[in-house]
Every structure is written in structure tokens, then in C-alpha cells.
Design a protein around this motif. Structure first.
Motif, short mmCIF file in Angstrom:
data_model
loop_
_atom_site.label_atom_id
_atom_site.label_comp_id
_atom_site.label_asym_id
_atom_site.label_seq_id
_atom_site.Cartn_x
_atom_site.Cartn_y
_atom_site.Cartn_z
N LEU A 77 0.83 -1.21 0.00
CA LEU A 77 0.00 0.00 0.00
C LEU A 77 0.87 1.25 0.00
CD1 LEU A 77 -2.81 -1.00 2.54
CD2 LEU A 77 -2.99 -0.86 0.04
N ALA A 78 1.93 1.22 0.79
CA ALA A 78 2.84 2.37 0.82
C ALA A 78 3.46 2.62 -0.55
CB ALA A 78 3.94 2.14 1.86
N GLY A 79 3.83 1.55 -1.24
CA GLY A 79 4.40 1.70 -2.57
C GLY A 79 3.41 2.28 -3.56
N ARG A 80 2.17 1.80 -3.49
CA ARG A 80 1.14 2.33 -4.39
C ARG A 80 0.90 3.82 -4.13
NH1 ARG A 80 -1.93 -1.42 -7.08
NH2 ARG A 80 -1.73 -3.61 -6.45
N LEU A 81 0.78 4.17 -2.85
CA LEU A 81 0.50 5.57 -2.53
C LEU A 81 1.67 6.47 -2.90
CD1 LEU A 81 -1.31 5.07 0.90
CD2 LEU A 81 -2.35 5.74 -1.28
N ALA A 82 2.90 6.01 -2.65
CA ALA A 82 4.06 6.82 -3.04
C ALA A 82 4.10 7.02 -4.55
CB ALA A 82 5.35 6.14 -2.54
N ALA A 83 3.77 5.96 -5.31
CA ALA A 83 3.74 6.09 -6.76
C ALA A 83 2.67 7.06 -7.23
CB ALA A 83 3.51 4.71 -7.39
N ASP A 84 1.63 7.24 -6.41
CA ASP A 84 0.55 8.18 -6.75
C ASP A 84 0.78 9.57 -6.17
OD1 ASP A 84 -0.99 6.51 -8.36
OD2 ASP A 84 -2.03 5.63 -6.65
N GLY A 85 1.98 9.80 -5.64
CA GLY A 85 2.35 11.15 -5.21
C GLY A 85 2.14 11.46 -3.75
N TRP A 86 1.79 10.46 -2.94
CA TRP A 86 1.63 10.69 -1.52
C TRP A 86 2.99 10.71 -0.83
CZ3 TRP A 86 -3.01 11.27 1.25
CH2 TRP A 86 -4.17 11.18 0.47
N THR A 87 3.10 11.52 0.21
CA THR A 87 4.30 11.56 1.04
C THR A 87 4.09 10.65 2.24
OG1 THR A 87 4.79 13.84 0.38
CG2 THR A 87 5.84 13.01 2.39
N LEU A 88 4.99 9.68 2.43
CA LEU A 88 4.89 8.75 3.55
C LEU A 88 5.60 9.34 4.76
CD1 LEU A 88 5.77 5.46 1.63
CD2 LEU A 88 3.50 6.37 2.13
N VAL A 89 4.93 9.33 5.90
CA VAL A 89 5.52 9.80 7.15
C VAL A 89 5.33 8.72 8.20
CG1 VAL A 89 5.17 12.23 6.61
CG2 VAL A 89 3.41 10.99 7.86
N ALA A 90 6.22 8.69 9.18
CA ALA A 90 6.18 7.65 10.21
C ALA A 90 5.17 7.96 11.31
CB ALA A 90 7.57 7.45 10.81
N ASP A 91 4.99 9.24 11.64
CA ASP A 91 4.15 9.66 12.76
C ASP A 91 2.74 9.99 12.29
OD1 ASP A 91 2.98 10.73 14.99
OD2 ASP A 91 4.44 12.33 15.28
N PRO A 92 1.73 9.22 12.72
CA PRO A 92 0.36 9.54 12.30
C PRO A 92 -0.06 10.96 12.65
CG PRO A 92 0.43 7.38 13.35
CD PRO A 92 1.78 8.01 13.57
N GLY A 93 0.51 11.53 13.72
CA GLY A 93 0.18 12.89 14.09
C GLY A 93 0.66 13.93 13.10
N GLU A 94 1.60 13.52 12.22
CA GLU A 94 2.14 14.43 11.20
C GLU A 94 1.55 14.14 9.82
OE1 GLU A 94 4.14 16.99 11.78
OE2 GLU A 94 3.90 16.50 13.90
N ALA A 95 0.54 13.25 9.76
CA ALA A 95 -0.05 12.86 8.48
C ALA A 95 -1.43 13.47 8.31
CB ALA A 95 -0.15 11.34 8.41
N ASP A 96 -1.82 13.67 7.07
CA ASP A 96 -3.19 14.08 6.79
C ASP A 96 -4.14 12.89 6.94
OD1 ASP A 96 -2.66 16.87 5.78
OD2 ASP A 96 -1.40 15.71 4.41
N VAL A 97 -3.65 11.70 6.60
CA VAL A 97 -4.44 10.48 6.72
C VAL A 97 -3.65 9.45 7.52
CG1 VAL A 97 -5.59 8.59 5.51
CG2 VAL A 97 -5.59 10.88 4.52
N ALA A 98 -4.28 8.91 8.55
CA ALA A 98 -3.71 7.77 9.27
C ALA A 98 -4.39 6.51 8.75
CB ALA A 98 -3.92 7.91 10.78
N LEU A 99 -3.62 5.64 8.12
CA LEU A 99 -4.14 4.43 7.51
C LEU A 99 -3.78 3.26 8.43
CD1 LEU A 99 -5.51 3.51 4.81
CD2 LEU A 99 -3.21 3.04 3.95
N VAL A 100 -4.79 2.65 9.04
CA VAL A 100 -4.57 1.59 10.03
C VAL A 100 -4.88 0.25 9.38
CG1 VAL A 100 -5.16 0.70 12.30
CG2 VAL A 100 -5.16 3.17 11.90
#
Length: 473
Positions: A27-50
Motif C-alpha cells: 500500500l505504501a508503494g502504491r501511494l508513493a507512486a501516486d504522489g503521496w508523502t509517507l511519514v512515520a508519525d500519524p500525528g504528522e499525516a493528513d491520513v492515518a491508515l490503520v
């Protein structure tokens, strides 16, 4: 069409097994390929994907707790504005989970993965995404081998650099060889939400192994719901034993470890290949679940004490120092004191390195949930403690038996002021013991994560080993 928002930062939180870890990285690879920025801290993300787990009650609770924890970040003091549930719990309960857990902004099933980026964009734009409607995936026929190439763009991940992004900095990685399960164990709901067993092609598995080696991975952990079924849907029951030698020969890969082996499906050819192929770890993750034949039949499983001890004897005849782990369930409906005693006798005779002990609990949609002879919860809990105490003593003894063995330690952790920590060939990642390197040869360089260090076992503590580093052979 929903316009992508200006800010697209996503964090993945993963619950459950190594198979779920692979799903998260895909999922991370798909989202990165679609232009999403991956971050480690959910508090720093627009979307927390659980990425949830839905296997047993304790795993479900952990997944719900993780969703609630992520939802707490939507308090104005953090960046997080949307929380999305995916994974097994989401697939299994879908709309019911969404209704019971309004803190989650969406509950998406496996079929949503290919279009996940668009779904997240929709949520960030303030529009709703329909929750998953669960169905019994056992009723869905898997793609035939002939049809699978046509679906490669969605599920077969032929371009591994595009469709998987490693989320952990460590020298090992799980490598999924199949998904789903065709077995019908009475206590297990996994086939209902994971679907029928589908093998990945050997070419696809090897391609991903080469990609992982290029990312610095030294050890591959082959995962599936049932690795001994690998290839049966491709028309080749010997596919796993054919796959192992080329996997072990991938440049940069030092060790290949096989997990999730069904005792009743292990063929002599597979044992021969595992014992004779350099680079295949002498490690056997055997799903016994119990040892009393009558109870195993009620579980819709095969074998028993005599069969299992024979299998262990054949493994050790070929590989005397093999590492062997298993899981057992106690308190299954109708389990008698005699059957529990047979399990205890088997465990005493088996000399296993690690044993997970689980108490039976009903799972919706399983045959066992409707069986008579349910044991009171307090009886099940008492049996878990009783067998757990026995296992603790037996596995401690087994670790002590390894003192004096020559091993190779894959170093995983090196902290200032602490002895390096890693694993030998007989220790699987995360679920087994570890090995502490307590000394090294004079003048030897300090080990680093990813190093393979020859060592001699000099002590043990529980299932953990202590080993002295030796000069490279």
C-alpha cells in the motif's frame, strides 16, 4: 472527479502478522507512486491508515484500540484529519465496523486497494467513501493461472520498486509467496475473509527477492497462510522445493526462512531440499495446533502425536540442530483431560524451541462456534496457564541444550553501550528468541546491522541465547 488536495501526507499503522506487513508496504508503494508523502508519525499525516488484524479477539481489540488512538489525533493539535481502516478486520466486518466505530472516516476492504489513492483524495476533499460490504470470500473463485497476467496491474505487483516501499530499517523482510487458504480448520475464519489459496508465480517471487536484496535485505522470510500449499493451484505440488534454491542463490541474500508449514502437507522432497540447499535456514515453523488425534479430527485437521514425532525425527535426522517452533490451542470444545495430557506429553517429547499457547475462543462463522462441549472461560484460562508454564520450562531447557553449538548470527540491533543483538539460523524474527553477542575476537571490528557473525553459544536466558563472536571462517 475529485481534485487531489494540496497536502497528501499518509502514515501507515500495521497490526498483526508478517503478511500484513507486506500488505502495508505494498500500500505504501502504491501511494508513493501516486504522489503521496509517507511519514512515520500519524500525528504528522493528513491520513492515518490503520492496517488491522481480525484473526482472534485480542487482535481485534488491538486493532480497534489503534483506530481509536489514531482518531484521538483529530483534535486540532495534530495534522491528522482522516482515519481509515483497512486490512483483515475491515474486510471481515466492513459496514458493521463502520457503524460501531464512527471515529473511523472510512472502512475499506481488500478490493479497494488498487484505487486507494483516489479514495483517500475523496476523503480529504470532504466527501464520503462508502464502507466495505463484506462477503464470504470462499465463494469467490480465484483467478486461474492463465488469467492472472491480465490482472497483474492490480494485484500481482510485477514492478516491485513501484508497488512496495519498505517501512522498516532492518536486515530482513517478509516475502509473500501466496495469499488465502483452502483448508477448513474448524476454529479458523481466515478463509472467509482472505479467500481461496492463490500462489504468486515463481518469477514474480524471484523478482521481488532480487529487489529486496537491492534494498539491503539479507534474510527473506517467506510468508503465506499455508506455505506447503504453494504451487498446487499452478499445477505443481513440488513448486516450493523448486523455488527455494534459486531464492537462496539471489545475490545479496544470505538466508531464506520458510514459515507457516502444515505438517500434514510436508513432502519428503521439501524436507530434502530444505536440508540440502545452502542458504535455506534449518528452521521449521510447524502448525501442530494439538497432538490428540481425536481432537485434531474435530478441528478438521490431520495427524497426532505419533505422526508429529515421526516428522520431527525425520527433520532432525537430516538437520540435527534444526530450530522448530509451533502453536497450540487448548480448551477446544470437548477437550478432555486425557487429550490435554496427550498434548503435554507430546510437548515434553518434541523438544520444540518455541511454542505459542492460545486459549480457544469462538470466532463468528466458524464450525467450532457451533460445536457442543464448550468449556467455561475460567477452565480455558487455567489450561492456558498450565500448558504455558510447561512450555516455558521445556523451551528454556531446549535453549540450554544449544550451549556449545556453532551458529551464525544476523545482527539486527547495535545500541551504544549494549551488546549487539541478532538471530541465529534457528530463530525466526519477532516471534522467537534472540541472540546476544557477548564478546568478540580481539581486534575484530564492531558488528553492524546486517552483518553475519560466526559465534559459539555460551549461555541462555529463557529462549534467548548468549553467544561469543568468533573470527570469520
Amino acid at each position: 472527479m475529485t481534485e487531489p488536495p494540496a497536502s497528501r501526507r499518509v502514515a501507515l499503522v500495521t497490526l498483526g502478522c508478517a503478511r500484513n506487513e507486506v500488505d502495508s508496504e505494498e500500500l505504501a508503494g502504491r501511494l508513493a507512486a501516486d504522489g503521496w508523502t509517507l511519514v512515520a508519525d500519524p500525528g504528522e499525516a493528513d491520513v492515518a491508515l490503520v492496517n488491522t488484524c481480525g484473526f482472534v479477539e485480542s487482535a481485534k481489540k488491538d486493532s480497534i484500540d489503534a483506530l481509536l488512538e489514531a482518531a484521538d489525533l483529530k483534535d486540532g493539535r495534530h495534522r491528522t484529519s482522516r482515519v481509515v481502516a483497512v486490512g483483515c478486520l475491515a474486510e471481515r466486518y466492513g459496514q458493521t465496523l463502520a457503524a460501531d466505530l464512527p471515529e473511523a472516516d472510512a472502512v475499506l476492504g481488500f478490493d479497494a486497494y488498487a484505487g486507494l489513492s483516489a479514495h483517500l483524495d475523496t476523503l480529504l476533499a470532504g466527501e464520503p467513501v462508502p464502507s466495505h460490504a463484506p462477503a464470504d470470500r470462499r465463494a469467490l473463485l480465484p483467478l486461474t493461472p492463465v488469467s492472472r497476467p491480465a490482472a497483474a496491474s492490480a494485484d500481482a505487483t510485477p514492478g516491485h520498486t513501484a508497488y512496495r516501499r519498505l517501512l522498516e530499517d532492518r536486515p530482513w523482510a517478509p516475502l509473500k509467496i501466496a495469499s488465502g487458504c483452502d483448508r477448513r480448520c474448524a476454529f479458523c475464519a481466515i478463509p472467509a475473509f482472505r479467500g481461496a489459496f492463490v500462489s504468486r508465480s515463481p518469477q514474480d517471487v524471484l523478482a521481488e527477492a532480487r529487489w529486496l536484496a537491492g534494498q539491503g535485505v539479507r534474510e527473506l522470510l517467506l510468508v503465506s497462510e499455508n506455505s506447503t500449499s504453494y504451487g498446487k493451484d499452478l499445477g505443481d505440488l513440488a513448486a516450493l522445493e523448486k523455488l527455494l534454491p534459486p531464492l537462496a542463490a539471489v545475490e545479496g541474500i544470505a538466508r531464506v526462512r520458510v514459515s507457516y508449514l502444515q505438517p500434514a502437507e510436508i513432502r519428503p522432497g521439501l524436507l530434502d531440499t530444505m536440508a540440502s540447499t545452502p542458504g535455506i535456514a534449518p528452521y521449521y515453523d510447524l502448525s501442530f495446533q494439538h497432538a490428540a488425534p481425536g481432537l485434531l479430527r474435530r478441528m478438521r485437521r490431520f495427524g497426532g502425536t505419533e505422526d508429529f514425532l515421526d516428522l520431527l525425527a525425520r527433520i532432525r535426522a537430516a538437520t540435527p540442530h534444526a530450530g522448530i517452533r509451533s502453536n497450540v490451542i487448548v480448551g477446544f470444545p470437548g477437550e478432555t483431560e486425557g487429550e490435554l495430557g496427550e498434548l503435554e506429553l507430546f510437548l515434553a517429547m518434541a523438544r520444540l524451541d518455541v511454542v505459542g499457547v492460545f486459549g480457544y475462543s469462538d470466532e463468528e462463522g466458524t464450525e467450532a462456534a457451533g460445536l457442543p462441549g464448550k468449556l467455561p472461560e475460567e477452565v480455558v484460562a487455567a489450561r492456558v496457564r498450565r500448558v504455558g508454564d510447561l512450555v516455558e520450562a521445556l523451551t528454556t531447557q531446549r535453549a540450554e541444550e544449544r550451549i556449545g553449538e556453532a551458529v551464525t548470527v544476523l545482527v539486527e540491533e547495535v545500541e551504544p553501550g549494549a551488546d549487539p543483538v541478532g538471530r541465529t539460523e534457528t530463530q525466526g524474527p519477532e516471534v522467537d528468541g534472540v541472540t546476544v553477542l557477548v564478546a568478540g575476537p580481539p581486534g575484530a571490528p564492531a558488528p553492524r546491522p546486517g552483518d553475519l557473525v560466526p559465534a559459539l553459544v555460551v549461555g541462555s536466558e529463557g529462549v534467548d541465547l548468549h553467544a561469543e563472536a568468533r573470527a570469520p571462517r
